[in-house]
Design a protein around this motif. Structure first.
Motif, PDB file in Angstrom:
ATOM      1  N   SER A 675       0.859  -1.715  -0.153  1.00 44.28           N
ATOM      2  CA  SER A 675       0.085  -0.107  -0.472  1.00 44.28           C
ATOM      3  C   SER A 675       0.848   1.373   0.022  1.00 44.28           C
ATOM      4  N   VAL A 676       0.349   2.318  -0.889  1.00 40.98           N
ATOM      5  CA  VAL A 676       1.849   3.147  -0.295  1.00 40.98           C
ATOM      6  C   VAL A 676       1.615   3.996  -0.021  1.00 40.98           C
ATOM      7  N   ASP A 677       0.510   4.422   1.279  1.00 39.08           N
ATOM      8  CA  ASP A 677       0.251   5.535   2.145  1.00 39.08           C
ATOM      9  C   ASP A 677       0.724   4.691   3.236  1.00 39.08           C
ATOM     10  N   LEU A 678       0.776   3.621   3.515  1.00 35.88           N
ATOM     11  CA  LEU A 678       1.993   2.796   4.109  1.00 35.88           C
ATOM     12  C   LEU A 678       3.105   2.560   4.254  1.00 35.88           C
ATOM     13  N   SER A 679       3.456   2.818   2.706  1.00 37.54           N
ATOM     14  CA  SER A 679       5.016   2.330   2.508  1.00 37.54           C
ATOM     15  C   SER A 679       5.271   3.568   2.455  1.00 37.54           C
ATOM     16  N   LEU A 680       4.834   4.992   2.631  1.00 42.15           N
ATOM     17  CA  LEU A 680       5.448   6.206   3.475  1.00 42.15           C
ATOM     18  C   LEU A 680       5.460   6.540   3.921  1.00 42.15           C
ATOM     19  N   ASN A 681       4.721   6.035   5.216  1.00 42.95           N
ATOM     20  CA  ASN A 681       5.736   5.484   6.221  1.00 42.95           C
ATOM     21  C   ASN A 681       6.395   6.214   6.961  1.00 42.95           C
ATOM     22  N   SER A 682       6.716   4.838   6.080  1.00 45.34           N
ATOM     23  CA  SER A 682       8.272   3.462   6.507  1.00 45.34           C
ATOM     24  C   SER A 682       9.464   4.016   5.867  1.00 45.34           C
ATOM     25  N   ALA A 683       9.362   4.036   4.329  1.00 47.41           N
ATOM     26  CA  ALA A 683       9.832   4.515   3.162  1.00 47.41           C
ATOM     27  C   ALA A 683      10.055   5.729   2.915  1.00 47.41           C
ATOM     28  N   ASP A 684      11.519   5.647   1.878  1.00 41.69           N
ATOM     29  CA  ASP A 684      11.078   7.553   1.534  1.00 41.69           C
ATOM     30  C   ASP A 684      10.372   7.878   0.094  1.00 41.69           C
ATOM     31  N   VAL A 685      10.749   5.913  -0.835  1.00 40.04           N
ATOM     32  CA  VAL A 685      10.570   6.052  -1.994  1.00 40.04           C
ATOM     33  C   VAL A 685       9.541   5.036  -2.216  1.00 40.04           C
ATOM     34  N   TYR A 686       8.787   5.885  -3.072  1.00 42.23           N
ATOM     35  CA  TYR A 686       7.664   4.836  -3.199  1.00 42.23           C
ATOM     36  C   TYR A 686       7.895   4.509  -5.214  1.00 42.23           C
ATOM     37  N   PHE A 687       7.615   3.446  -5.502  1.00 38.43           N
ATOM     38  CA  PHE A 687       8.204   3.090  -7.899  1.00 38.43           C
ATOM     39  C   PHE A 687       6.083   3.331  -7.476  1.00 38.43           C
ATOM     40  N   THR A 688       5.881   3.432  -8.651  1.00 38.02           N
ATOM     41  CA  THR A 688       4.469   3.145  -8.607  1.00 38.02           C
ATOM     42  C   THR A 688       4.712   2.251 -10.218  1.00 38.02           C
ATOM     43  N   ARG A 689       5.811   2.290 -11.029  1.00 38.60           N
ATOM     44  CA  ARG A 689       5.634   1.898 -12.296  1.00 38.60           C
ATOM     45  C   ARG A 689       6.718   0.324 -11.573  1.00 38.60           C
ATOM     46  N   GLY A 690       6.238  -0.892 -11.768  1.00 39.23           N
ATOM     47  CA  GLY A 690       6.947  -2.530 -12.159  1.00 39.23           C
ATOM     48  C   GLY A 690       8.097  -2.269 -12.376  1.00 39.23           C
ATOM     49  N   GLY A 691       9.315  -3.296 -11.932  1.00 37.74           N
ATOM     50  CA  GLY A 691      10.309  -3.817 -12.093  1.00 37.74           C
ATOM     51  C   GLY A 691      11.787  -2.164 -11.636  1.00 37.74           C
ATOM     52  N   LEU A 692      12.715  -2.391 -12.081  1.00 38.64           N
ATOM     53  CA  LEU A 692      14.350  -1.921 -11.465  1.00 38.64           C
ATOM     54  C   LEU A 692      14.341  -0.760 -12.019  1.00 38.64           C
ATOM     55  N   THR A 693      13.438  -0.543 -13.237  1.00 40.74           N
ATOM     56  CA  THR A 693      13.764   0.738 -13.833  1.00 40.74           C
ATOM     57  C   THR A 693      14.318   2.541 -13.482  1.00 40.74           C
ATOM     58  N   PRO A 694      12.919   2.834 -12.540  1.00 45.25           N
ATOM     59  CA  PRO A 694      13.384   3.703 -12.164  1.00 45.25           C
ATOM     60  C   PRO A 694      13.784   3.835 -10.690  1.00 45.25           C
ATOM     61  N   LEU A 695      14.908   2.100 -10.292  1.00 43.53           N
ATOM     62  CA  LEU A 695      15.571   3.176  -9.258  1.00 43.53           C
ATOM     63  C   LEU A 695      16.597   3.863 -10.641  1.00 43.53           C
ATOM     64  N   PHE A 696      17.406   3.448 -11.769  1.00 43.53           N
ATOM     65  CA  PHE A 696      18.292   4.579 -12.441  1.00 43.53           C
ATOM     66  C   PHE A 696      18.283   4.869 -12.710  1.00 43.53           C
ATOM     67  N   ASP A 697      16.566   5.477 -13.140  1.00 41.32           N
ATOM     68  CA  ASP A 697      15.734   6.796 -13.131  1.00 41.32           C
ATOM     69  C   ASP A 697      15.921   7.818 -11.850  1.00 41.32           C
ATOM     70  N   LEU A 698      15.727   7.493 -10.661  1.00 44.24           N
ATOM     71  CA  LEU A 698      15.923   7.629  -9.427  1.00 44.24           C
ATOM     72  C   LEU A 698      17.722   8.733  -9.085  1.00 44.24           C
ATOM     73  N   ILE A 699      18.449   7.793  -9.918  1.00 49.80           N
ATOM     74  CA  ILE A 699      19.882   7.615  -9.752  1.00 49.80           C
ATOM     75  C   ILE A 699      20.727   9.321 -10.946  1.00 49.80           C
ATOM     76  N   GLN A 700      20.239   9.081 -11.662  1.00 46.53           N
ATOM     77  CA  GLN A 700      19.681   9.422 -12.727  1.00 46.53           C
ATOM     78  C   GLN A 700      19.088  11.307 -12.658  1.00 46.53           C
ATOM     79  N   LEU A 701      18.368  11.041 -11.892  1.00 46.13           N
ATOM     80  CA  LEU A 701      17.325  12.776 -11.312  1.00 46.13           C
ATOM     81  C   LEU A 701      18.508  12.143 -10.444  1.00 46.13           C
ATOM     82  N   SER A 702      18.827  11.935  -9.838  1.00 45.02           N
ATOM     83  CA  SER A 702      20.308  12.055  -8.094  1.00 45.02           C
ATOM     84  C   SER A 702      21.163  13.389  -8.972  1.00 45.02           C
ATOM     85  N   GLU A 703      21.973  13.144 -10.150  1.00 42.06           N
ATOM     86  CA  GLU A 703      22.948  13.199 -10.303  1.00 42.06           C
ATOM     87  C   GLU A 703      22.380  14.729 -11.171  1.00 42.06           C
ATOM     88  N   GLN A 704      21.409  14.653 -11.949  1.00 49.47           N
ATOM     89  CA  GLN A 704      21.239  16.152 -12.715  1.00 49.47           C
ATOM     90  C   GLN A 704      20.325  17.171 -11.860  1.00 49.47           C
TER      91      GLN A 704
END
Length: 757
Positions: A675-704
């Protein structure tokens, strides 16, 4: 080497090293701040705020981080933020105060005995017009009111400055005598509306600067305006030709225009406005009295019956009226696989319909839905003060001190040569080197980064995660739902063919269930037009479901054994006899092996933590290329946390519910399932897309984001240094400085927009 301790500034709270305060301004203010007198009910103009009806109307959720939200009209710079976040110092009954610079709001948490009227009074005393906001209030309307007032002041200043120029042109051209005197007096009267109306916001800032010993750019602006006015008035009376009504009026017009431009950019780009990104242009077809009508999202009300078309997003939590519906719930569980719901089940706001059309009934207002509460929570925490924002705030404060000191020193030295020129050059330096763009650039950058992340299927609790991602050296993966699909798929059955009548019985028993097995079955088998009526229906968590159909008792329960370790099995029982067994599999995500390889190529160590059997964990680890010594199975949530705690610069990627301990413990916790609302109580980030591609998008966005921040900081410092030098050398006068001042802000805006194009 001496190691300096790191802590927060004793006044403004930004990180600092060694000294108790981040700058001299904060040190002075910390010594001067004290509680303001509490006004009695008959004296306080906001006393009606303490009536129970008002407190109940404007009080926010009990579990929220704050009790009341104020719109602070007039908030325009980092000095304002520092001042308002010290509200507890002025009224101790305020437990905490948090300013959202992007939205010009102040969120306060109060003690039980606090007076809401006194809170409003304190905000007003600090120079800001307070307006209480309820959960349903639209900030856009507040922006319109504030902008309209600001535009009125600009219009008056522009009218007066323009007409003043018309009257002084003949004087500059050589007009003399009584007509020149008349034109100069007309210029005097034209300046009065600027003096008594357009300049009011600067008076407030200047008064705060004097009252609370805060270094604020409004003070020199007011000094310059009043000096120009009184000097010109004196010369007008004695008949001297040194009259500056035209240049002073133009100076105020350009300063007001520059501040309005910054305010509009703040409203349009800094505010996360997450709700707008979901529903800004959405419209829905409402069925009422057998007629259909298209209505905008904002007009959807509780109890409305809506016809939702394919690819539309549900506007609120709704009850499904159709027999069944296939929806994309990736926003809420991070899974790319669609889910099939049965009639009567609740479908959440933000889920996307995949059927041709379905009928739903709106259950609650959007603000009370899971998505509405989540977006409000994210908006309030989106621009939490990160280390880089703290750095630029600290630099801005120090730059103000340095600029004022240089201006004062230059004036004292040069006044013996030419007092007028000394004043003009010092004023030009203060106006041109105003650090507004420096303090403005970092929140703007992070605000655009948050919006870009959301468009890419990445929900960030706040912008500080982008900075921490750049330091990550160890990534820990949960197995189920992270490296695997996390969505069960029907594999096979015993017997191999399940009769359609038995399928209908099973679907009827599982109809109200939200369990992954129930969704897998609804997806695998054709949904009957009508299901059996189930009596005494019961779902036992961890065991299965049971119920009676046509007087016969049925039970679906989990089966401990299966034909393969990677499978999950259930058994269907009629009475006391087993009629079939069904098997389900959780497959590996196609991009998992390549994702692990990319991380390892970046020098990041990868680990696999799972509560599953070690044999399954090792099987997945071998396929993904994770060393077995970094792979751990049969772990409890506490065990995962202990392993993560042994490392530094960590990122945990897992289920927001099952991995909450390790997600909180990691430097960056990323939830990809649950659940996204419960997840963000403990996590800093939530991926609404499946797979691990958003992880590299997040890394690239951080560098950008880091590149844009460094570039903006460089632009601001170079501009202020170069412009300040030219002002001291006499190449730039105060009016030119007022015209040039917005250029640094425009440069920062263009640099940021180009950086996130």
């Amino acid at each position: 080497m001496e190691v300096l301790s790191q802590h927060n500034c004793g006044y403004c709270g930004v990180p600092t090293t060694g000294a108790a305060y981040c700058c001299s301004a904060c040190e002075v203010l910390a010594l001067r701040v004290g509680p303001l007198p509490v006004l009695k009910a008959g004296v306080n103009p906001y006393s009606y705020f303490d009536q129970k009806e008002f407190r109940d109307l404007y009080r926010h959720d009990q579990d929220a981080e704050y009790d009341y939200l104020f719109f602070a009209e007039g908030l325009h710079c980092s000095s304002c933020v520092h001042l308002l976040e010290k509200l507890p110092e002025f009224y101790p009954e305020i437990l905490s105060a948090r300013v959202n610079f992007a939205q010009s709001t102040v969120a306060v948490k109060l003690s039980d005995s606090a007076s809401l009227a006194q809170v409003a009074h304190v905000i007003k005393e600090l120079g800001y017009n307070p307006t209480l906001l309820s959960k349903q209030d639209n900030l856009a309307e507040r922006y319109k009111i504030e902008n309209r007032a600001f535009l009125n002041r600009i219009a008056v200043a522009g009218f007066c400055a323009g007409n003043t120029m018309l009257f002084v042109i003949p004087v500059y051209a050589g007009l003399a005598g009584s007509w020149a005197q008349i034109f100069n007096w007309l210029s005097f009267f034209l300046f009065l509306p600027i003096l008594f109306y357009s300049a009011i916001p600067f008076y407030r800032g200047a008064w705060n600067s004097l009252k609370y010993k805060v270094i604020n750019v409004d003070l020199p602006i007011v000094i310059a305006m009043l000096s120009g006015f009184f000097l010109s008035s004196y010369n007008l009376i004695i008949g001297n030709e040194a009259i500056y009504f035209d240049s002073t009026a133009s100076f105020m017009f350009f300063i007001l225009s520059a501040r309005y431009i910054l305010k509009r950019v703040q409203q349009n780009y800094l505010s996360p406005s997450r709700i707008k990104s979901f529903f800004q242009t959405a419209k829905y077809r409402r069925i009422q009295n057998e007629t259909e009508q298209d209505i905008p999202w904002s007009s959807v009300q509780t109890g409305d019956t809506l016809k939702i078309q394919r690819s539309q997003t549900l506007p609120s939590d709704c009850e499904l009226l159709s027999a069944h519906a296939t929806v994309d719930m990736s926003l809420f569980n991070g899974e790319s696989m669609p889910k099939v719901f049965s009639q009567g089940m609740t479908i959440f706001a933000g889920t996307q319909v995949l059927d041709q059309e379905i009928l739903v009934k709106v259950k609650i207002p959007f603000t009370e839905s899971k998505l509405g509460q989540l977006l409000r929570q994210l908006d309030n925490s989106a621009l939490a003060k990160s280390k880089f924002i703290a750095l630029t705030d600290r630099l801005a404060q120090k730059l103000i001190v340095v600029v004022f000191s240089i201006a004062a020193l230059f004036f004292l030295i040069y006044m013996n040569i030419n007092a007028t020129e000394a004043f003009n050059r010092s004023l030009a330096l203060i106006v041109l080197a105003c650090p507004c763009a420096l303090a403005f650039g970092s929140p703007l950058t992070f605000g655009l980064a948050l919006k870009k992340a959301q468009k890419g299927g990445i929900l960030l609790k706040d912008a500080t995660s982008l900075e921490r991602m750049l330091q990550i050296k160890n990534v820990f993966f949960d197995k189920t739902g992270t490296l695997t699909e996390g969505s069960l798929q029907f594999s096979h059955s015993e017997p191999s063919m399940v009769p359609q009548d038995i399928q209908k019985i099973i679907l009827s028993l599982e109809a109200p269930s939200y369990h992954p097995i129930a969704f897998a079955l609804r997806k695998a088998w054709p949904h009957p037009a009508a299901l059996y009526e189930v009596q005494d229906a019961q779902e036992i968590l961890g065991r299965g479901v049971r119920g009676t159909i046509d007087g016969v008792q049925y039970e679906i329960r989990h089966l401990a054994e299966s034909t393969h370790e990677a499978e999950t099995a259930i058994e269907v029982i009629r009475g006391h006899d087993s009629i079939c067994r069904l098997y389900f599999m959780d497959t590996l995500r196609p991009d998992s092996p390549s994702a692990v390889k990319k991380l390892q190529e970046k020098g990041i160590q990868c680990y696999l933590l799972s509560g599953d059997k070690k044999s399954r964990v090792y099987q997945v680890a071998d396929i993904c290329g994770i060393p077995r010594e970094n792979s751990h199975g049969e772990l409890f949530p506490e065990d995962k946390k202990e392993i993560v705690d042994q490392y530094r610069n960590t990122c945990m990627i897992g289920d927001g519910a099952n991995d909450s301990l390790s997600l909180k413990s990691a430097d960056v916790g990323i939830a990809v399932k649950g659940s996204v609302d419960l997840s963000l109580n403990s996590a800093d980030v939530y991926f609404t897309r499946g797979g691990l591609t958003p992880l590299f998008d997040l890394i690239q966005l951080s560098e950008q984001t880091r590149r844009v921040l460094v570039r903006n900081l460089t632009i601001s410092l170079v501009y202020n240094t170069l412009g300040g030098g030219l002002a001291l050398l006499g190449f730039i006068n105060p009016m030119m400085a007022a015209i040039l001042m917005p250029i640094s802000s425009v440069a920062i805006i263009l640099s940021t927009l180009w950086g996130f194009r």
